[in-house]
Design an enzyme around this catalytic site. Sequence first.
Site: not given
Length: 341
Positions: A10, A103, A125, A127, A169, A171, A221, A265, A272
Amino acid sequence: MRVGVLTGGGDCPGLNAVIRAVVRKGIKHYGYEFVGFRDGWRGPLEGDVMTLDRAAVRGILPRGGTILGSSRTNLMKVENGVERVKDNLAGLGVDALIAIGGEDTLGVARQLHDHDVNVVGVPKTIDNDLNATDYTFGFDTAVNIAMEAIDRLHTTAESHHRALVVEVMGRHAGWIALHSGMAAGANVILIPERPFAIDDVIAYVESRFKTDYAPIVVVAEGAHPQDGDMELSAGELDAFGHVRLGGIGQRLAAEIEKRTGKESRSVVLGHVQRGGTPSAFDRVLATRLGVHAIDAVHDKDYGKMVALQGTDIVRVGLAAATEELKTVPVERYMEAEVFFG
């Protein structure tokens, strides 16, 4: 000497800063030539290159994304992938390769090194889940984007007396959720490392409503309830076997509205967080990593990744960086829990 550069996985802010630093120092101090491989590991797999010289990297420091393009190509799943890459590197006269990625990208770099390819890794990354480095570039920018979004959501949530669930984000690691949630004063933060009890989430939300203050729930997420699996947005896998995630925010918002009777909501920040110009921290970190990466190539110290430890840039083995993910420890989450409810 000719050096190849690629960006895989990414995209994130700071990639161009690394490319610029590698090329600028490599040309000025070592007299090297550079080629950029397009679209991650697809580039060396197919011999798709572009010239990287001073002109090519001029003005790219503040640009997000990557001028080389990226992809999630996994050459280890391509028939004769390693042999094709080695043949293309030899044909192009590329003596060493700098792989910039997370990774998956660096996992491939590690395997290529095991097959006698001269490779140095640079950790990227949003993350922040790569081991052996305190921070990866891209993370700080993503956190600030998420924080600013949550800041804005506070005011609209208060105006309408509703709960807002913000999905960010993450994972398998909840670093973005943890940092952005703490920075923006979230009511509760949910991360993959800590399966949550929905009853506890509802209690936190109701507690916040009682103070006439609208609750903001920040959820990674990959977060999931104690009695269920991760919410999936699609069942397909990418080339590295990862399932696309998403949907936990919407699921939570519906459950909060159902149980509290308050309008709720969900907002999914999605890509983004990856886009736009890098923060000052990421520009400096990416530049330093690029400078040290080309130094490692010059020293022929292959099979290493440059990493931030404390305030120093050091070299660590690619194996140490990719064997396991760096996840949020319990004590860091406990610091955030003080402010839940």
